[in-house]
Design a protein around this motif. Structure first.
Motif, mmCIF file in Angstrom:
data_model
loop_
_atom_site.group_PDB
_atom_site.id
_atom_site.type_symbol
_atom_site.label_atom_id
_atom_site.label_comp_id
_atom_site.label_asym_id
_atom_site.label_seq_id
_atom_site.Cartn_x
_atom_site.Cartn_y
_atom_site.Cartn_z
ATOM 1 N N ALA A 294 -40.134 -3.012 -11.239
ATOM 2 C CA ALA A 294 -39.931 -2.611 -9.646
ATOM 3 C C ALA A 294 -38.669 -2.585 -9.194
ATOM 4 O O ALA A 294 -37.638 -3.266 -9.488
ATOM 5 C CB ALA A 294 -40.947 -3.769 -8.792
ATOM 6 N N PRO A 295 -38.145 -1.669 -8.268
ATOM 7 C CA PRO A 295 -36.952 -1.705 -7.814
ATOM 8 C C PRO A 295 -36.259 -2.796 -7.104
ATOM 9 O O PRO A 295 -37.211 -3.481 -6.240
ATOM 10 C CB PRO A 295 -37.134 -0.401 -6.803
ATOM 11 N N VAL A 296 -35.278 -3.261 -7.250
ATOM 12 C CA VAL A 296 -34.643 -4.142 -6.555
ATOM 13 C C VAL A 296 -33.176 -3.655 -5.988
ATOM 14 O O VAL A 296 -32.271 -2.976 -6.743
ATOM 15 C CB VAL A 296 -34.183 -5.518 -7.561
ATOM 16 N N PHE A 297 -33.077 -3.612 -4.850
ATOM 17 C CA PHE A 297 -31.743 -3.108 -3.969
ATOM 18 C C PHE A 297 -30.682 -4.124 -3.942
ATOM 19 O O PHE A 297 -31.138 -5.127 -3.066
ATOM 20 C CB PHE A 297 -32.015 -2.585 -2.975
ATOM 21 N N GLY A 298 -29.498 -3.847 -4.263
ATOM 22 C CA GLY A 298 -28.485 -4.769 -4.160
ATOM 23 C C GLY A 298 -27.423 -4.380 -3.188
ATOM 24 O O GLY A 298 -27.716 -3.790 -2.428
ATOM 25 N N THR B 2 -32.281 3.927 -17.642
ATOM 26 C CA THR B 2 -31.968 2.638 -16.528
ATOM 27 C C THR B 2 -31.423 3.101 -15.549
ATOM 28 O O THR B 2 -31.347 1.922 -14.574
ATOM 29 C CB THR B 2 -31.647 1.524 -17.264
ATOM 30 N N ALA B 3 -30.577 4.044 -15.387
ATOM 31 C CA ALA B 3 -29.847 4.491 -13.953
ATOM 32 C C ALA B 3 -30.795 5.571 -13.231
ATOM 33 O O ALA B 3 -30.799 5.496 -12.259
ATOM 34 C CB ALA B 3 -28.594 5.048 -14.452
ATOM 35 N N ALA B 4 -31.530 6.432 -14.270
ATOM 36 C CA ALA B 4 -32.256 7.662 -13.466
ATOM 37 C C ALA B 4 -33.527 6.900 -12.548
ATOM 38 O O ALA B 4 -33.775 7.297 -11.660
ATOM 39 C CB ALA B 4 -32.787 8.478 -14.520
ATOM 40 N N GLY B 5 -34.055 5.901 -13.209
ATOM 41 C CA GLY B 5 -35.095 5.178 -12.474
ATOM 42 C C GLY B 5 -34.773 4.612 -11.065
ATOM 43 O O GLY B 5 -35.186 4.835 -9.958
ATOM 44 N N VAL C 65 -42.222 2.504 -10.801
ATOM 45 C CA VAL C 65 -41.307 3.556 -11.270
ATOM 46 C C VAL C 65 -41.559 3.748 -12.868
ATOM 47 O O VAL C 65 -41.759 3.149 -13.712
ATOM 48 C CB VAL C 65 -40.025 3.047 -11.227
ATOM 49 N N ARG C 66 -41.906 5.262 -13.009
ATOM 50 C CA ARG C 66 -42.113 5.581 -14.350
ATOM 51 C C ARG C 66 -41.595 6.803 -14.866
ATOM 52 O O ARG C 66 -41.095 7.820 -14.027
ATOM 53 C CB ARG C 66 -43.831 6.113 -14.391
ATOM 54 N N ILE C 67 -40.669 6.577 -16.190
ATOM 55 C CA ILE C 67 -39.890 7.408 -16.452
ATOM 56 C C ILE C 67 -40.371 8.186 -17.678
ATOM 57 O O ILE C 67 -41.194 7.462 -18.494
ATOM 58 C CB ILE C 67 -38.453 6.804 -16.958
ATOM 59 N N SER D 80 -31.671 -1.729 -9.297
ATOM 60 C CA SER D 80 -32.289 -1.946 -10.603
ATOM 61 C C SER D 80 -33.705 -1.748 -10.897
ATOM 62 O O SER D 80 -34.415 -2.131 -9.746
ATOM 63 C CB SER D 80 -31.867 -3.601 -10.955
ATOM 64 N N THR D 81 -34.050 -1.187 -11.897
ATOM 65 C CA THR D 81 -35.140 -1.179 -12.114
ATOM 66 C C THR D 81 -35.531 -1.723 -13.525
ATOM 67 O O THR D 81 -36.190 -1.382 -14.465
ATOM 68 C CB THR D 81 -36.048 0.286 -12.253
#
Length: 298
Positions: A135-139, A239-242, A278-280, A169-170
């Protein structure tokens, strides 16, 4: 002379690629349970790809396989990007997944995370893999915009003025930097020492992106730099596109990311976001296979 006492198979996979010699190259070592951590790091240095992935039996019953990935500097990296997607492409192409009906659902253990994976075979030569990320974590946001621009070899006005550079981050935290246009993204020429210093307290790598795309159907055009991990530039970074998709969709939607054009290795990464999920997705090809001859561990 060192006496060779162990052999291990390896493969090269071009990930997020439609044809050989495009996308992100990955070295994959299957059946790696007999390798020590030191050997894995040495093998990653030897192949010198942005990441080398090792497939191991899972110690947990709720994961189909365990994956470990290392950069050329010996750093272990986590998150489900091209390092993981390439492993599942190889597992599908080699018949290890037993895909009855042309598709199947699996799980992977990466670090401490158990993440779902879906593989289908619309074409036996080009499996399509879809993986859940964390799950996204916004820093934090980058406070020194002028310093960041200089570290990237750009002017401050090359950065989009009303959108901050922010770590998201995902599974792995990267600094996402909105850039004015594709020409500016392509013009970036990072100063390694300055970029390492700029990233030291914020994120692992730096993802430059713009909405000025090559294909009008794409959402973003991007480049990725992670010099502290021994990756001057990466042609496809799941890992950056997510994280980028999590930002651009505001939690609901699909984005298509173009990457690798500046390196002559174009790639396409599709990411779907639904709330925290988030699915890649992507495809690729096995382009080479071989055997390593190693000294015994110890």
């Amino acid at each position: 002379m060192v006496r060779v006492t162990e052999t291990f198979e390896f493969a090269y996979i071009d990930v997020f690629a439609a044809t050989p010699l495009t996308g992100a190259p990955l070295t994959l070592v299957p059946d790696a349970d007999g390798l020590t951590d030191a050997q894995m790091r040495a093998v990653a240095r030897e192949f010198n790809q942005s990441e080398t992935t090792f497939v191991l039996r899972s110690p947990r019953p709720d994961a189909t396989w365990r994956l470990r990935s290392f950069t050329p500097t010996g750093e272990e990296v986590f998150g489900a990007g091209h390092n993981a997607l390439g492993a599942w492409l190889w597992l599908a192409a080699s018949g290890r997944l037993g895909l009855d009906g042309g598709e199947g659902a699996f799980t992977q253990l990466i670090g401490e995370d158990i993440l779902p994976v879906h593989v289908r075979l619309p074409d036996p030569a080009a499996p399509v893999v879809t993986m859940d990320q964390s799950a996204p974590v916004f820093g934090a946001e980058a406070a020194d915009r002028a310093g960041l621009a200089a570290a990237l070899g750009l002017a401050e006005d090359d950065l989009v003025p009303d959108r901050p550079a922010r770590v998201v981050s995902t599974g792995a935290g990267h600094l996402l930097v909105p850039i004015r246009d594709r020409a500016a993204v392509d013009r970036a020429a990072p100063d390694t020492a300055r970029l390492i210093a700029a990233l030291r307290d914020v994120g692992e790598g730096c993802y430059l992106y713009t909405h000025d795309t090559v294909d009008p159907a794409a959402t973003a055009y991007a480049r990725f730099f992670n010099p502290a991990m021994g990756i001057p530039e990466d042609p496809a970074t799941g890992t950056a596109a997510g994280p980028l998709a999590a930002v651009l969709t505001a939690g609901d939607g699909t984005v298509v990311v173009e990457q690798g054009h500046a390196m002559g290795r174009p790639s396409t990464i599709t990411v779907t976001v639904s709330g925290p999920r988030v699915r890649i997705s992507g495809s690729g090809l096995v382009v080479a296979q071989g055997t390593m001859m190693l000294p015994a561990a110890g």
